[in-house]
Scaffold this active site. Structure first.
Site, PDB file in Angstrom:
ATOM      1  N   ASP A 182      19.868  38.356  84.648  1.00  0.00           N
ATOM      2  CA  ASP A 182      21.072  38.810  85.335  1.00  0.00           C
ATOM      3  C   ASP A 182      20.759  39.004  86.810  1.00  0.00           C
ATOM      4  O   ASP A 182      19.641  39.386  87.175  1.00  0.00           O
ATOM      5  CB  ASP A 182      21.549  40.126  84.737  1.00  0.00           C
ATOM      6  N   GLU A 236      17.405  33.503  80.301  1.00  0.00           N
ATOM      7  CA  GLU A 236      18.528  34.030  81.068  1.00  0.00           C
ATOM      8  C   GLU A 236      18.070  35.289  81.775  1.00  0.00           C
ATOM      9  O   GLU A 236      17.303  36.081  81.213  1.00  0.00           O
ATOM     10  CB  GLU A 236      19.698  34.327  80.117  1.00  0.00           C
ATOM     11  N   HIS A 255      16.635  36.330  76.468  1.00  0.00           N
ATOM     12  CA  HIS A 255      17.787  37.070  76.978  1.00  0.00           C
ATOM     13  C   HIS A 255      17.251  38.209  77.827  1.00  0.00           C
ATOM     14  O   HIS A 255      16.670  39.164  77.315  1.00  0.00           O
ATOM     15  CB  HIS A 255      18.622  37.602  75.812  1.00  0.00           C
ATOM     16  N   ARG A 256      17.373  38.058  79.154  1.00  0.00           N
ATOM     17  CA  ARG A 256      16.747  38.982  80.107  1.00  0.00           C
ATOM     18  C   ARG A 256      15.221  38.958  79.936  1.00  0.00           C
ATOM     19  O   ARG A 256      14.553  39.977  80.043  1.00  0.00           O
ATOM     20  CB  ARG A 256      17.294  40.391  79.964  1.00  0.00           C
ATOM     21  N   HIS A 258      20.775  43.954  85.446  1.00  0.00           N
ATOM     22  CA  HIS A 258      21.986  43.769  84.654  1.00  0.00           C
ATOM     23  C   HIS A 258      23.113  44.728  85.015  1.00  0.00           C
ATOM     24  O   HIS A 258      24.221  44.312  85.359  1.00  0.00           O
ATOM     25  CB  HIS A 258      21.672  43.904  83.156  1.00  0.00           C
TER      26      HIS A 258
END
Length: 921
Positions: free
Chosen positions: A309, A307, A280-281, A322
């Site tokens: 952003d 993932e 996640h990031r 993000h």
């Protein structure tokens, strides 16, 4: 979808060798200065007794000495100085004055310390077991709840989020590492170097409650939720530690909380099935989010992908970032959309996270793609809808394989189409599915035409039945964002393909051991009471798995059934009470590996279960079965036995009916209790987890809340199934049918059928399904499960009352209970309310012939049977008794003269014997 698992221990060694563990401002106490026990080992912070009322309690109730002088164990075989503290009242505790400079988002806005870490080496005696222990309090007035506790089950956390295990009489190193921030704050917990879970996740944040205005308090709380214990050392640090730094500190070391101790223990639980990890990031607990460091680390940690952003600069370049402003994760301020790429590149995107990452820059998407070709999936969380051309530019310039790139456009068909027009073949990931997936046969195919390959869902909304349906359509289900091992394990059970996390290395440690064959079957081998269309699942075999061949049937060995690339498969409807055999053959790039044969038995049909039925024609006696109804205190005098008159109370469709009128009850002790005799725990639990209630009822208008049953026989909490005042039926946790589905002033047949082992509950009215509850969490042995003999005393539940006055007048014609579930076909067959009953007819089927055979100690009875009917044959020694003994059942597929023979009759002792035939639907 499948891949080899990497070795996390090896990865961690590499990572630890690359990071400079520079902790910044840190103070440590070890309590070994006999002249001043609160003198620091190092650092500028201070510790004093918290004594706002000047009672001087501290020196009197706090003791110091060697661990051995308190008869305590010693870590690493070496004695150490410790502090013994009492269970503190509101006006007692230990106050730390960090003397840190303000930092983080609340530092800029309020002058607070947003980022900090507390490390404590503690032991709590067995006398504190199952008690609340306050650990950290940020309110220096101690006027509110503390921020970190050990709860009654010995986990650490706050607000229902408790993880890990603090064992009594055992030294533990607890790390509480906080980054308070609006929307994106997080606090991570570690026990002995093992990550046990974070509080706060994407979008939720930790507000200024979690920041330090100035000081903090230890071992105290505003309402006495404290316990006595021992502390050997405390450290406080002026930033949130990285995952590696916390892990490196390990367990308790006698030299102090600033010195690494024994390595973190391995996790002792694993996910039930292999699930792919997504960062996640990036590995954002290990390196600054959305940076090349974090993304590289995710792949090093074993993730299948990550993932990130994306946002776009004022000059049209897509970057990995993000927030809409640069304030939180760089040394700059302002909206990123108003900055040029050059301005964004000038910012330090690493120092906010750790000094080790000072000078880290915000990467462009093109840089991310160039840096990670061939490593795995890059999953783009596209934050604004003006990036399509910029995304295409980055992909085309980098030459990144389009098959390894996902685009999240949840619910936005035009934007998905725009991306696909610029990047043909782009893989679109959808958001939470629309409820129409259950009813629209074209739901998945319509999305597939948009390029949708799967769904991304918040972990609280994941549904096993949806994941099975998506897999059957060849689509994936990804879940975000999971930050603790317990939830990773629970989410894996829901059948998802990918789990997104800040700490991929932890999830990789939880992957289940893989054998040479498919293993760990669900339903488990030998399981009974399996629902009628089970979801088969298994743990992947070793190797590069390409597909699975499923062999399934009622014979052993089972025949070929289906082939799938998924590790689960939903069967079609199965016959009741049958044993099924199944096997998974794994097809790898090196050949096919034949699996073991497993088996399970489906749940019995309703008429084969422990079925009891009542016709309310003047008493509470059952017409069949051995469950027992009784009036609770102050109830019998309130009820009335009546017959419908076709005027004030309408008849049922097939004529008049006897019924029991129960008024609105105003006392929790009132109602009708139900006690079981033959029913036993089922559904692989300690309670009755598979059961069905059928009620023929009329509720007069105007309607208010009307309870059917409460699984708590003491009626001390809310009932578990209601008619709601908007004419729906249900209960909050399981959901309600649509408003208006229940009609007042009319007889209706209401069915509640629960398969809590599979967490599915169905409601029916007049044979039609009006609600399906799925995805309500693990329901086995939950509040909806029923107590049962022999371990639970009678009564086992209460009918037609509630604990807080939610009661309404109700007429009950018949009621049935069976300790199994029924399917839609059975519910449809049962149909509407019937004056003759539910499963058992009140009227008897005439016996046409009886032939006694004393020589063979037998007797045969005959009757005219109708097609499609099930008949129950019973006998009794008297017509005045209600203890009819069931002799057997006969199902007739066509109209004929049916017969039944009873054997083993002792004609020398029996003077008279009565027989009856009852028709069962």
């Amino acid at each position: 979808m499948y891949r080899h698992m990497k070795l996390s221990a090896f990865i961690l060694v590499i990572l630890s060798s690359q990071i400079d563990f520079s902790y910044g401002e840190r103070t440590t106490w070890t309590f070994d200065d006999s002249d001043n026990r609160f003198a620091t080992k190092s650092g500028n912070a201070e510790m004093v007794y918290y004594d706002p009322e000047n009672t001087e309690w501290g020196p009197d109730r706090t003791r110091f000495g060697n661990a051995t002088s308190f008869n305590l164990s010693v870590p690493m075989g070496k004695d150490m100085q410790i502090m013994s503290f009492p269970a503190c009242s509101k006006g007692q505790g230990y106050q730390l004055k960090p003397n840190f400079d303000s930092n983080g988002p609340y530092g800029e806005s309020n002058g607070f310390v947003s980022n900090y870490t507390v490390v404590m080496d503690v032991l709590f005696p067995v006398t504190s077991l199952n008690k609340w222990h306050a650990l950290v309090q940020t309110d220096v007035t101690n006027g509110t709840d503390s921020e970190l506790f050990i709860n009654q089950n010995n986990g650490i956390g706050i607000n229902g989020n408790y993880r890990g295990m603090i064992r009594p009489d055992t030294w533990h190193r607890i790390i509480w590492s906080v980054r308070a921030a609006p929307k994106e704050g997080q606090a991570q917990r570690y026990i002995d170097g093992q990550a046990v879970g974070a509080i706060g996740t994407t979008g939720s944040g930790l507000n200024d409650r979690w920041a330090l205005i100035s000081d903090l308090l230890l071992f105290t709380d505003e309402n006495g939720e404290t316990a006595s214990g021992y502390v050997a050392s405390i450290s406080i640090i002026d930033r949130k530690l990285t995952h590696e730094e916390a892990v490196r500190l390990g367990g308790v070391n006698p030299l102090g909380a600033d010195v690494p101790g024994p390595s973190a223990p391995p996790y002792n639980k694993f996910m039930p099935r292999v699930v792919n990890t997504l960062g996640h990031r990036g590995s954002s607990a290990c390196a600054p989010e959305n940076t090349l460091f974090a993304i590289r680390q995710a792949f090093l940690d074993g993730a299948a992908g990550t993932e990130i952003d994306t946002r776009i600069t004022s000059d049209g370049v897509v970057v990995a970032f993000h927030d809409d402003t640069v304030d939180r994760t760089t040394d700059g301020v302002g909206e990123i959309a108003r900055m040029t790429l050059e301005e964004v590149k000038s910012l330090d995107a690493g120092s906010w996270f750790s000094p080790a990452f000072a000078g880290t820059r915000v990467p462009t998407l093109e840089e991310v793609l160039n840096d990670n070709k061939g490593k795995g999936i890059i999953y783009l969380d596209i934050k604004t809808r003006d990036q399509a051309q910029g995304l295409a530019n980055a992909v085309n310039a980098s030459g990144f394989p389009i098959d390894d790139l996902w685009f999240w456009t949840p619910g936005n068909r035009p934007y998905a189409a725009e991306i696909r027009s610029l990047l043909p073949g782009a893989k679109i990931v959808w958001g939470t599915p629309d409820p129409s997936w259950r009813t629209d046969p074209d739901y998945f195919s319509d999305l597939r035409e948009l390029g949708v390959i799967g769904f991304s869902i918040g972990y609280g909304g994941v549904d096993l039945n949806f994941t099975a349906a998506a897999k059957a359509e060849g689509m994936i289900v990804e879940v975000f964002t999971v930050l603790d091992p317990d939830t990773m394990i629970a989410v894996a059970e829901s059948g998802v393909d990918y789990i997104e996390t800040d700490i991929p290395i932890v999830m990789e440690m939880l992957q289940p051991p893989r054998e040479t064959q498919a293993s760990n079957p669900e339903p488990r081998n030998g399981t009974a009471d399996v629902s009628g269309n089970p979801l088969l699942s298994w743990t992947l075999a070793e190797g590069d798995v390409q597909t699975h061949k499923i062999y399934f049937g009622t014979n052993d060995p089972p025949p070929f059934y289906a082939e799938t690339t998924a590790d689960m498969y939903r069967t079609g409807p199965l016959k009741t009470g049958k044993t099924y055999f199944w096997r998974i053959d794994t097809v790898t790039d090196e050949g096919t590996v034949k699996g073991k044969v497993w088996q399970f038995t489906t749940t019995k049909s309703a008429v084969d279960g422990n079925l009891t039925e009542w016709h309310f024609n003047g008493n509470l006696d059952a017409v069949a079965g051995d469950a027992v109804l009784d009036f609770n205190p102050s109830t019998e005098s309130l009820i009335e036995w009546r017959t419908s008159d076709g005027n004030l109370v309408p008849h049922m469709e097939d004529g008049p009916t006897d019924y029991l009128r129960i008024p609105a009850l105003d006392n929790p002790i009132q109602g009708i209790s139900l006690s079981f005799n033959s029913a036993r725990p089922n559904g692989n639990g300690n309670k009755i987890n598979q059961y069905t209630f059928v009620f023929d009822v009329l509720v007069p208008s105007p309607l208010s809340w009307t309870p059917f049953f409460n699984t708590n026989p003491n009626n001390s909490d809310d009932a578990d199934f209601f008619i709601k005042n908007n004419s729906s039926i249900g209960i909050g946790q399981l959901g309600y049918s649509n408003s208006g589905t229940f009609r007042t002033d009319a007889w209706q047949r209401v069915i509640f059928s629960a398969d809590l082992q599979s967490s599915q509950v169905n409601y029916y009215i007049d044979g039609e399904m009006v609600h399906v509850s799925q995805g309500a969490g693990n329901l086995k042995d939950s509040r909806f499960s029923l107590y049962a003999p022999p371990s639970d005393p009678a009564p086992h539940l209460i009918l037609f009352n509630d604990n807080d006055g939610e009661s309404h007048e109700i007429m009950v014609g018949s009621m049935a209970f069976v300790d199994t579930i029924i399917d839609e076909e059975t519910a449809d067959t049962l149909g509407k309310a019937d004056p003759e009953g539910i499963f058992f007819k009140t009227s008897q089927t005439p016996i046409t012939n009886i032939e006694a055979d004393p020589e063979n100690s037998s007797l045969t009875i005959e009757w005219n049977a109708q097609a499609g009917k099930l008949y129950t044959i019973s006998a009794n020694s008297s017509l005045n008794r209600n203890d009819w003994k069931e002799l057997g059942k006969r199902f007739t597929s066509k109209e004929k003269t049916e017969s039944f023979t009873e054997t083993g009759i002792d004609y020398s002792t029996i003077r008279k014997r009565f027989y009856r035939i009852q028709e069962t639907r």
